[in-house]
Design a protein around this motif. Structure first.
Motif, PDB file in Angstrom:
ATOM      1  N   VAL A  86      13.651  -8.452  -9.146  1.00 34.72           N
ATOM      2  CA  VAL A  86      14.242  -7.232  -8.610  1.00 34.72           C
ATOM      3  C   VAL A  86      14.156  -6.025  -9.550  1.00 34.72           C
ATOM      4  CG1 VAL A  86      16.363  -6.179  -7.734  1.00 34.72           C
ATOM      5  CG2 VAL A  86      15.809  -8.553  -7.154  1.00 34.72           C
ATOM      6  N   SER A  87      14.526  -6.192 -10.806  1.00 32.74           N
ATOM      7  CA  SER A  87      14.710  -5.047 -11.696  1.00 32.74           C
ATOM      8  C   SER A  87      13.513  -4.104 -11.785  1.00 32.74           C
ATOM      9  CB  SER A  87      15.101  -5.530 -13.099  1.00 32.74           C
ATOM     10  OG  SER A  87      16.364  -6.164 -13.067  1.00 32.74           O
ATOM     11  N   PRO A  88      12.269  -4.596 -11.942  1.00 35.24           N
ATOM     12  CA  PRO A  88      11.140  -3.654 -12.043  1.00 35.24           C
ATOM     13  C   PRO A  88      10.934  -2.811 -10.793  1.00 35.24           C
ATOM     14  CG  PRO A  88      10.505  -5.850 -12.792  1.00 35.24           C
ATOM     15  CD  PRO A  88      11.824  -5.990 -12.122  1.00 35.24           C
ATOM     16  N   LEU A  89      11.398  -3.292  -9.644  1.00 34.38           N
ATOM     17  CA  LEU A  89      11.205  -2.558  -8.400  1.00 34.38           C
ATOM     18  C   LEU A  89      12.160  -1.382  -8.275  1.00 34.38           C
ATOM     19  CD1 LEU A  89      10.831  -5.570  -5.952  1.00 34.38           C
ATOM     20  CD2 LEU A  89       9.051  -4.392  -7.269  1.00 34.38           C
ATOM     21  N   CYS A  90      13.148  -1.333  -9.134  1.00 33.16           N
ATOM     22  CA  CYS A  90      14.151  -0.265  -9.088  1.00 33.16           C
ATOM     23  C   CYS A  90      13.772   0.928  -9.953  1.00 33.16           C
ATOM     24  CB  CYS A  90      15.502  -0.812  -9.546  1.00 33.16           C
ATOM     25  SG  CYS A  90      16.134  -2.150  -8.510  1.00 33.16           S
ATOM     26  N   TYR A  91      12.541   0.936 -10.412  1.00 32.36           N
ATOM     27  CA  TYR A  91      12.070   2.019 -11.266  1.00 32.36           C
ATOM     28  C   TYR A  91      10.799   2.635 -10.722  1.00 32.36           C
ATOM     29  CZ  TYR A  91      15.327   0.743 -14.971  1.00 32.36           C
ATOM     30  OH  TYR A  91      16.460   0.515 -15.700  1.00 32.36           O
ATOM     31  N   GLU A  92      10.653   3.910 -10.959  1.00 33.24           N
ATOM     32  CA  GLU A  92       9.381   4.599 -10.746  1.00 33.24           C
ATOM     33  C   GLU A  92       9.019   5.208 -12.087  1.00 33.24           C
ATOM     34  OE1 GLU A  92       7.194   7.675  -7.676  1.00 33.24           O
ATOM     35  OE2 GLU A  92       9.302   7.193  -7.425  1.00 33.24           O
ATOM     36  N   GLY A 102      13.814   1.140  -2.300  1.00 29.37           N
ATOM     37  CA  GLY A 102      13.801   1.088  -0.847  1.00 29.37           C
ATOM     38  C   GLY A 102      12.415   0.887  -0.275  1.00 29.37           C
ATOM     39  N   HIS A 103      11.440   1.565  -0.870  1.00 28.73           N
ATOM     40  CA  HIS A 103      10.063   1.441  -0.397  1.00 28.73           C
ATOM     41  C   HIS A 103       9.549   0.020  -0.552  1.00 28.73           C
ATOM     42  CE1 HIS A 103       5.816   2.374   0.207  1.00 28.73           C
ATOM     43  NE2 HIS A 103       5.563   1.745  -0.930  1.00 28.73           N
ATOM     44  N   TRP A 104       9.697  -0.527  -1.770  1.00 27.68           N
ATOM     45  CA  TRP A 104       9.138  -1.850  -2.023  1.00 27.68           C
ATOM     46  C   TRP A 104       9.894  -2.941  -1.266  1.00 27.68           C
ATOM     47  CZ3 TRP A 104       4.558  -1.272  -3.227  1.00 27.68           C
ATOM     48  CH2 TRP A 104       4.128  -0.335  -4.168  1.00 27.68           C
ATOM     49  N   LEU A 105      11.200  -2.802  -1.155  1.00 26.99           N
ATOM     50  CA  LEU A 105      11.967  -3.819  -0.439  1.00 26.99           C
ATOM     51  C   LEU A 105      11.648  -3.801   1.056  1.00 26.99           C
ATOM     52  CD1 LEU A 105      14.106  -6.030  -0.827  1.00 26.99           C
ATOM     53  CD2 LEU A 105      15.832  -4.330  -0.195  1.00 26.99           C
ATOM     54  N   SER A 106      11.574  -2.615   1.651  1.00 26.39           N
ATOM     55  CA  SER A 106      11.296  -2.542   3.081  1.00 26.39           C
ATOM     56  C   SER A 106       9.906  -3.064   3.404  1.00 26.39           C
ATOM     57  CB  SER A 106      11.464  -1.107   3.591  1.00 26.39           C
ATOM     58  OG  SER A 106      10.566  -0.224   2.953  1.00 26.39           O
ATOM     59  N   LEU A 107       8.912  -2.716   2.585  1.00 30.62           N
ATOM     60  CA  LEU A 107       7.564  -3.237   2.812  1.00 30.62           C
ATOM     61  C   LEU A 107       7.507  -4.745   2.568  1.00 30.62           C
ATOM     62  CD1 LEU A 107       5.108  -0.602   1.287  1.00 30.62           C
ATOM     63  CD2 LEU A 107       5.732  -0.953   3.675  1.00 30.62           C
ATOM     64  N   PHE A 108       8.248  -5.185   1.579  1.00 26.16           N
ATOM     65  CA  PHE A 108       8.257  -6.622   1.274  1.00 26.16           C
ATOM     66  C   PHE A 108       8.806  -7.422   2.443  1.00 26.16           C
ATOM     67  CE2 PHE A 108      10.503 -10.344  -0.529  1.00 26.16           C
ATOM     68  CZ  PHE A 108       9.418 -10.995  -1.097  1.00 26.16           C
ATOM     69  N   GLU A 210      -2.655 -23.597  -7.973  1.00 23.01           N
ATOM     70  CA  GLU A 210      -2.960 -23.765  -6.556  1.00 23.01           C
ATOM     71  C   GLU A 210      -1.725 -23.555  -5.686  1.00 23.01           C
ATOM     72  OE1 GLU A 210      -5.663 -24.108  -4.978  1.00 23.01           O
ATOM     73  OE2 GLU A 210      -7.159 -24.657  -6.483  1.00 23.01           O
ATOM     74  N   ASN A 211      -0.565 -23.847  -6.254  1.00 23.73           N
ATOM     75  CA  ASN A 211       0.677 -23.746  -5.496  1.00 23.73           C
ATOM     76  C   ASN A 211       1.544 -22.555  -5.885  1.00 23.73           C
ATOM     77  OD1 ASN A 211       0.365 -26.142  -3.882  1.00 23.73           O
ATOM     78  ND2 ASN A 211       0.781 -27.332  -5.739  1.00 23.73           N
ATOM     79  N   VAL A 212       1.050 -21.712  -6.771  1.00 25.51           N
ATOM     80  CA  VAL A 212       1.821 -20.550  -7.219  1.00 25.51           C
ATOM     81  C   VAL A 212       0.941 -19.308  -7.178  1.00 25.51           C
ATOM     82  CG1 VAL A 212       3.185 -19.524  -9.071  1.00 25.51           C
ATOM     83  CG2 VAL A 212       3.215 -22.007  -8.737  1.00 25.51           C
ATOM     84  N   GLN A 213       1.388 -18.306  -6.431  1.00 26.21           N
ATOM     85  CA  GLN A 213       0.693 -17.028  -6.333  1.00 26.21           C
ATOM     86  C   GLN A 213       1.620 -15.917  -6.804  1.00 26.21           C
ATOM     87  OE1 GLN A 213      -0.308 -16.560  -2.194  1.00 26.21           O
ATOM     88  NE2 GLN A 213      -1.869 -18.157  -2.214  1.00 26.21           N
ATOM     89  N   ILE A 214       1.033 -14.751  -6.989  1.00 23.57           N
ATOM     90  CA  ILE A 214       1.811 -13.550  -7.283  1.00 23.57           C
ATOM     91  C   ILE A 214       1.509 -12.543  -6.189  1.00 23.57           C
ATOM     92  CG2 ILE A 214       2.273 -11.716  -8.948  1.00 23.57           C
ATOM     93  CD1 ILE A 214       1.248 -13.521 -11.150  1.00 23.57           C
ATOM     94  N   VAL A 215       2.504 -11.764  -5.800  1.00 27.11           N
ATOM     95  CA  VAL A 215       2.253 -10.617  -4.933  1.00 27.11           C
ATOM     96  C   VAL A 215       2.799  -9.391  -5.670  1.00 27.11           C
ATOM     97  CG1 VAL A 215       4.383 -10.930  -3.579  1.00 27.11           C
ATOM     98  CG2 VAL A 215       2.450  -9.673  -2.600  1.00 27.11           C
ATOM     99  N   ILE A 216       1.947  -8.393  -5.813  1.00 31.21           N
ATOM    100  CA  ILE A 216       2.189  -7.290  -6.740  1.00 31.21           C
ATOM    101  C   ILE A 216       2.353  -5.972  -5.999  1.00 31.21           C
ATOM    102  CG2 ILE A 216       1.240  -6.071  -8.735  1.00 31.21           C
ATOM    103  CD1 ILE A 216      -0.742  -8.579  -8.841  1.00 31.21           C
ATOM    104  N   PRO A 217       3.338  -5.157  -6.373  1.00 27.30           N
ATOM    105  CA  PRO A 217       3.434  -3.817  -5.805  1.00 27.30           C
ATOM    106  C   PRO A 217       2.437  -2.884  -6.495  1.00 27.30           C
ATOM    107  CG  PRO A 217       5.224  -4.166  -7.345  1.00 27.30           C
ATOM    108  CD  PRO A 217       4.442  -5.455  -7.302  1.00 27.30           C
ATOM    109  N   LEU A 218       1.511  -2.332  -5.727  1.00 24.99           N
ATOM    110  CA  LEU A 218       0.515  -1.414  -6.276  1.00 24.99           C
ATOM    111  C   LEU A 218       0.971   0.013  -5.995  1.00 24.99           C
ATOM    112  CD1 LEU A 218      -2.798  -3.190  -5.209  1.00 24.99           C
ATOM    113  CD2 LEU A 218      -1.548  -3.382  -7.368  1.00 24.99           C
ATOM    114  N   ALA A 219       1.396   0.698  -7.033  1.00 24.90           N
ATOM    115  CA  ALA A 219       2.026   2.004  -6.862  1.00 24.90           C
ATOM    116  C   ALA A 219       1.088   3.040  -6.247  1.00 24.90           C
ATOM    117  CB  ALA A 219       2.551   2.502  -8.212  1.00 24.90           C
ATOM    118  N   ASP A 220      -0.161   3.076  -6.701  1.00 27.57           N
ATOM    119  CA  ASP A 220      -1.097   4.077  -6.195  1.00 27.57           C
ATOM    120  C   ASP A 220      -1.380   3.895  -4.711  1.00 27.57           C
ATOM    121  OD1 ASP A 220      -1.174   5.112  -8.698  1.00 27.57           O
ATOM    122  OD2 ASP A 220      -3.208   4.453  -9.183  1.00 27.57           O
TER     123      ASP A 220
END
Length: 353
Positions: A86-92, A102-108, A210-220
């Motif tokens: 959560v914490s990194p998503l609360c910063y720009e 709000g942007h990242w949570l709603s899209l997520f 194989e069983n662990v992925q990452i999903v990343i917020p791409l700011a640009d």
């Protein structure tokens, strides 16, 4: 120490409201996410990097569809569980931002996790204390922002929204979120689930499998993007387990971990990657260097003279998987999304007021 978050009114909630219609047709529609190196500010500094030439990857109900012909039946056998850092998503950039949260949570919620279970994790109080004792420079430059008029309840706003959206929130005293995620992720995989870590933090690359992925917020691009084992192999041509060893040698400027080049300038990225690929792990490399020549004189001297320095980096950068926390069975069920719109609307209205 718990990261403090301040907020301002967010317009991105409108995106979430519009996205609710997606849920009604999610069985027949496919969404698209990209793999890209684009990111910015704080996210760029801490994101998993991507090759800009990577192809678009179709997602069906937020599920990444691999281009390698993965058997559809086997893909569906294991259910996904998301771990939201959560914490990194609360910063720009370096500034707290409700617009970013709000942007990242709603899209997520609307495009990535949908009704799959989500477990949110935040840093516990004094979470980085042990690492700071090993290395005083660890995250020393990071300061909790002034939360202004929300000084008595910054993170509580975030936790309240998540819980009302049927997302359990985990904060463990004395532990960073990364270690809690790593511990819970392993428990979920052991129970037969596939884990997806939602975070811009590159530290999680060491967990990819194989069983662990990452999903990343791409700011640009202002969207989420899946990063899998296949992407890692294409980018680095080695196993994710080698990533940690490489970072121990080269350091991590974002986290304040100095690399070997600070004491041996000639020891660069190419040398480090070559040696890690050959020996497989930092400990194997250091053990080999202690009894025979493994590289050029400057590299050989660095690996023998500064072995303790590199092992300390490993202790700091390796994610712990033994935090005393147990995943609950109720956290692994389909998430009820019926409250999302109302809860988020009320949340942002409260902030505005």
């Amino acid at each position: 120490m718990m990261t403090t978050v301040g907020f301002a009114q967010s317009n991105s909630f409108l995106l979430f409201l519009r996205s609710q219609s997606i849920e009604k047709t999610k069985s027949s529609r496919a969404k698209w996410v990209t793999s890209s190196s684009s990111s910015s500010s704080h996210l760029r500094a801490s994101s998993v990097s991507h090759s800009s030439t990577e192809a678009f990857h179709r997602t069906d109900r937020g599920q990444a569809v691999a281009n390698d012909g993965m058997n559809e039946e086997s893909r569906k056998k294991k259910k996904r569980v998301f771990f939201l850092d959560v914490s990194p998503l609360c910063y720009e950039g370096n500034k707290p931002s409700s617009q970013a949260f709000g942007h990242w949570l709603s899209l997520f919620f609307s495009q990535v996790s949908l009704t799959d279970p989500v477990i949110a994790v935040l840093d516990g109080e004094e979470g980085n204390k042990l690492r700071r004792e090993l290395l005083p420079s660890y995250k020393a430059h990071r300061k909790s922002p002034n939360p202004g008029k929300y000084s008595k309840r910054p993170h509580q706003f975030v936790e309240e929204v998540l819980r009302k959206c049927n997302v359990p929130v985990v904060r463990i005293q004395g532990h960073e979120a990364d270690d809690v995620v790593a511990t819970l992720m392993e428990q979920a995989v052991q129970r037969g689930h596939r884990a997806v870590i939602a975070s811009p933090d590159k530290d999680f690359k060491q967990l990819i499998s194989e069983n662990v992925q990452i999903v990343i917020p791409l700011a640009d691009l202002r969207r989420w993007s899946f990063y899998t084992l296949k992407h890692y192999h294409a980018q680095y041509n080695c196993d994710p387990q080698s990533d940690l060893s490489f970072r121990c040698i080269m350091g991590d400027e974002v986290d304040g971990v100095p690399g070997i080049q600070h004491v041996v300038p000639a020891f660069g990225r190419k040398t480090a990657m070559k040696l890690v690929r050959k020996h497989g792990s930092l400990e194997n490399l250091l053990s080999a260097a202690a009894v025979r020549t493994v590289g050029r004189p400057y590299a050989q001297e660095a690996l023998t003279k500064y072995a303790d320095y590199l092992r300390r980096n490993y202790q700091v950068l390796a994610l712990k998987r033994d935090v005393k926390v147990q995943i609950e069975e109720e956290w692994l069920v389909e998430r009820d999304t019926s409250n999302d719109s109302e809860v988020l609307s009320s949340f942002f209205s409260t902030l505005h007021g």
